[in-house]
Design a protein around this motif. Structure first.
Motif, PDB file in Angstrom:
ATOM      1  N   ILE A  98       0.836  -1.397   0.005  1.00 10.41           N
ATOM      2  CA  ILE A  98      -0.104  -0.022  -0.157  1.00 10.41           C
ATOM      3  C   ILE A  98       0.933   1.202  -0.105  1.00 10.41           C
ATOM      4  CG2 ILE A  98      -1.602   1.341   1.186  1.00 10.41           C
ATOM      5  CD1 ILE A  98      -2.596  -1.327   2.401  1.00 10.41           C
ATOM      6  N   ASP A  99       0.693   2.192  -0.779  1.00  9.38           N
ATOM      7  CA  ASP A  99       1.304   3.373  -0.947  1.00  9.38           C
ATOM      8  C   ASP A  99       0.252   4.403  -0.058  1.00  9.38           C
ATOM      9  OD1 ASP A  99       2.237   5.969  -1.704  1.00  9.38           O
ATOM     10  OD2 ASP A  99       2.814   5.144  -3.573  1.00  9.38           O
ATOM     11  N   LEU A 100       1.034   4.948   0.907  1.00  8.10           N
ATOM     12  CA  LEU A 100       0.397   5.906   1.743  1.00  8.10           C
ATOM     13  C   LEU A 100      -0.233   7.200   1.204  1.00  8.10           C
ATOM     14  CD1 LEU A 100       2.232   5.263   5.018  1.00  8.10           C
ATOM     15  CD2 LEU A 100       0.015   4.614   4.891  1.00  8.10           C
ATOM     16  N   GLY A 101       0.371   7.600  -0.062  1.00  7.39           N
ATOM     17  CA  GLY A 101      -0.053   8.703  -0.715  1.00  7.39           C
ATOM     18  C   GLY A 101      -0.927   8.621  -1.948  1.00  7.39           C
ATOM     19  N   GLU A 102      -1.491   7.458  -2.171  1.00  5.37           N
ATOM     20  CA  GLU A 102      -2.184   7.172  -3.301  1.00  5.37           C
ATOM     21  C   GLU A 102      -3.527   6.544  -2.881  1.00  5.37           C
ATOM     22  OE1 GLU A 102      -0.269   5.067  -6.423  1.00  5.37           O
ATOM     23  OE2 GLU A 102       1.378   6.574  -6.544  1.00  5.37           O
ATOM     24  N   GLU A 103      -4.581   6.958  -3.654  1.00  3.03           N
ATOM     25  CA  GLU A 103      -5.813   6.157  -3.683  1.00  3.03           C
ATOM     26  C   GLU A 103      -6.039   5.080  -4.636  1.00  3.03           C
ATOM     27  OE1 GLU A 103      -8.674   9.213  -4.858  1.00  3.03           O
ATOM     28  OE2 GLU A 103      -8.844  10.034  -2.648  1.00  3.03           O
ATOM     29  N   ARG A 104      -6.777   3.969  -4.130  1.00  2.00           N
ATOM     30  CA  ARG A 104      -6.735   2.734  -5.134  1.00  2.00           C
ATOM     31  C   ARG A 104      -8.112   2.385  -4.851  1.00  2.00           C
ATOM     32  NH1 ARG A 104      -3.924  -3.042  -3.818  1.00  2.00           N
ATOM     33  NH2 ARG A 104      -4.890  -3.938  -5.220  1.00  2.00           N
ATOM     34  N   ALA A 105      -8.462   2.249  -6.245  1.00  2.00           N
ATOM     35  CA  ALA A 105     -10.069   1.872  -6.397  1.00  2.00           C
ATOM     36  C   ALA A 105     -10.339   0.388  -6.814  1.00  2.00           C
ATOM     37  CB  ALA A 105     -10.720   2.596  -7.490  1.00  2.00           C
ATOM     38  N   LEU A 106     -11.020  -0.324  -5.909  1.00  2.00           N
ATOM     39  CA  LEU A 106     -11.451  -1.836  -6.378  1.00  2.00           C
ATOM     40  C   LEU A 106     -13.114  -1.809  -6.499  1.00  2.00           C
ATOM     41  CD1 LEU A 106      -9.601  -3.491  -3.502  1.00  2.00           C
ATOM     42  CD2 LEU A 106      -8.790  -3.459  -5.873  1.00  2.00           C
ATOM     43  N   THR A 107     -13.479  -2.780  -7.256  1.00  2.00           N
ATOM     44  CA  THR A 107     -14.732  -3.167  -7.455  1.00  2.00           C
ATOM     45  C   THR A 107     -15.074  -4.343  -6.617  1.00  2.00           C
ATOM     46  OG1 THR A 107     -14.798  -1.841  -9.693  1.00  2.00           O
ATOM     47  CG2 THR A 107     -16.725  -3.104  -9.229  1.00  2.00           C
ATOM     48  N   CYS A 108     -16.334  -3.909  -6.159  1.00  2.00           N
ATOM     49  CA  CYS A 108     -16.790  -5.631  -5.390  1.00  2.00           C
ATOM     50  C   CYS A 108     -17.617  -6.419  -6.428  1.00  2.00           C
ATOM     51  CB  CYS A 108     -17.794  -5.026  -4.546  1.00  2.00           C
ATOM     52  SG  CYS A 108     -18.676  -6.258  -3.441  1.00  2.00           S
ATOM     53  N   SER A 109     -17.238  -7.578  -6.680  1.00  2.00           N
ATOM     54  CA  SER A 109     -17.402  -8.570  -7.540  1.00  2.00           C
ATOM     55  C   SER A 109     -19.049  -8.877  -7.264  1.00  2.00           C
ATOM     56  CB  SER A 109     -16.650  -9.720  -7.432  1.00  2.00           C
ATOM     57  OG  SER A 109     -16.761 -10.531  -6.297  1.00  2.00           O
ATOM     58  N   ARG A 110     -19.505  -8.666  -6.113  1.00  2.00           N
ATOM     59  CA  ARG A 110     -20.829  -9.110  -5.716  1.00  2.00           C
ATOM     60  C   ARG A 110     -21.874  -7.863  -5.981  1.00  2.00           C
ATOM     61  NH1 ARG A 110     -24.020  -8.485  -1.126  1.00  2.00           N
ATOM     62  NH2 ARG A 110     -22.125  -7.803  -0.109  1.00  2.00           N
ATOM     63  N   THR A 111     -21.420  -6.682  -5.512  1.00  2.00           N
ATOM     64  CA  THR A 111     -22.631  -5.575  -5.627  1.00  2.00           C
ATOM     65  C   THR A 111     -22.066  -4.724  -6.792  1.00  2.00           C
ATOM     66  OG1 THR A 111     -20.880  -4.132  -4.161  1.00  2.00           O
ATOM     67  CG2 THR A 111     -22.600  -5.577  -2.977  1.00  2.00           C
ATOM     68  N   LYS A 112     -20.861  -4.796  -7.481  1.00  2.00           N
ATOM     69  CA  LYS A 112     -20.652  -3.926  -8.478  1.00  2.00           C
ATOM     70  C   LYS A 112     -20.328  -2.387  -7.975  1.00  2.00           C
ATOM     71  CE  LYS A 112     -21.029  -7.331 -11.163  1.00  2.00           C
ATOM     72  NZ  LYS A 112     -20.025  -8.544 -10.680  1.00  2.00           N
ATOM     73  N   MET A 113     -20.073  -2.189  -6.702  1.00  2.00           N
ATOM     74  CA  MET A 113     -19.834  -0.774  -6.092  1.00  2.00           C
ATOM     75  C   MET A 113     -18.382  -0.757  -6.323  1.00  2.00           C
ATOM     76  SD  MET A 113     -22.336  -0.052  -2.985  1.00  2.00           S
ATOM     77  CE  MET A 113     -21.477   1.315  -2.726  1.00  2.00           C
ATOM     78  N   VAL A 114     -17.905   0.486  -6.475  1.00  2.00           N
ATOM     79  CA  VAL A 114     -16.654   0.872  -6.581  1.00  2.00           C
ATOM     80  C   VAL A 114     -16.152   1.668  -5.424  1.00  2.00           C
ATOM     81  CG1 VAL A 114     -14.799   2.311  -7.799  1.00  2.00           C
ATOM     82  CG2 VAL A 114     -16.610   1.118  -9.228  1.00  2.00           C
ATOM     83  N   VAL A 115     -15.120   1.199  -4.543  1.00  2.00           N
ATOM     84  CA  VAL A 115     -14.837   1.662  -3.296  1.00  2.00           C
ATOM     85  C   VAL A 115     -13.090   2.143  -3.500  1.00  2.00           C
ATOM     86  CG1 VAL A 115     -14.110   1.276  -0.780  1.00  2.00           C
ATOM     87  CG2 VAL A 115     -16.064   0.117  -1.937  1.00  2.00           C
ATOM     88  N   THR A 116     -13.064   3.379  -3.563  1.00  2.00           N
ATOM     89  CA  THR A 116     -11.943   3.991  -3.529  1.00  2.00           C
ATOM     90  C   THR A 116     -11.174   4.015  -2.208  1.00  2.00           C
ATOM     91  OG1 THR A 116     -12.402   5.392  -5.382  1.00  2.00           O
ATOM     92  CG2 THR A 116     -10.558   6.173  -4.344  1.00  2.00           C
ATOM     93  N   PHE A 117     -10.015   3.572  -1.986  1.00  2.00           N
ATOM     94  CA  PHE A 117      -9.188   3.481  -0.615  1.00  2.00           C
ATOM     95  C   PHE A 117      -8.506   4.492  -0.676  1.00  2.00           C
ATOM     96  CE2 PHE A 117     -11.044  -0.824  -1.337  1.00  2.00           C
ATOM     97  CZ  PHE A 117     -11.554  -0.910  -0.058  1.00  2.00           C
ATOM     98  N   THR A 118      -8.705   5.503   0.249  1.00  5.88           N
ATOM     99  CA  THR A 118      -7.712   6.600   0.379  1.00  5.88           C
ATOM    100  C   THR A 118      -7.131   6.889   1.747  1.00  5.88           C
ATOM    101  OG1 THR A 118      -8.080   9.068   0.009  1.00  5.88           O
ATOM    102  CG2 THR A 118      -9.860   8.116   1.062  1.00  5.88           C
TER     103      THR A 118
END
Length: 129
Positions: A94-114
């Motif tokens: 994990i880079d403490l200075g960057e955001e990373r987006a993942l898409t939940c395979s079940r709900t198709k929601m995109v979560v941006t970890f920041t």
């Protein structure tokens, strides 16, 4: 300069550290979250299966999804991402200075970890779709 927190999955779990060392050092507690994920993986194989299927189940940090919401995007904590990587049996990366987006395979929601806590603490409660 941003800090990249990395640790191989073969690393032994740490012990004997103080609360300050675990949660307030330069890694911001990400190593501890990842270690918790690794420990939970041995007790909760169904949770591991969900994570390996690219689902984002509810964990102890903001970022998990229990159901689809009207708004298909939300923010999550890097601590969630670290625990999720541990549950999946992955190296911590994990880079403490960057955001990373993942898409939940079940709900198709995109979560941006920041790293920006204000983004996920200030989210308005959302209603079900």
């Amino acid at each position: 300069m941003t800090q990249h927190v990395q640790r191989p999955i073969t690393s032994p779990l740490r012990s004997g550290l103080t609360r300050t060392q675990l949660w307030e050092d330069a890694d911001k507690g990400l190593i501890k979250c990842w270690e918790i994920g690794r420990q939970r993986a041995t007790r909760f194989p169904d949770l591991v299966d969900k994570c390996l299927a690219n689902e984002l189940p509810v964990l102890g940090w903001k970022g998990g999804i229990s159901r689809s919401l009207k708004k298909l995007e939300k923010f999550g904590s890097l601590k969630y991402l670290a625990q999720w990587q541990g549950l999946r049996g992955e190296d911590l990366d994990i880079d403490l200075g960057e955001e990373r987006a993942l898409t939940c395979s079940r709900t198709k929601m995109v979560v941006t970890f920041t790293p920006d806590r204000t983004k996920y603490f200030n989210q308005v409660a959302e209603t079900e779709a």
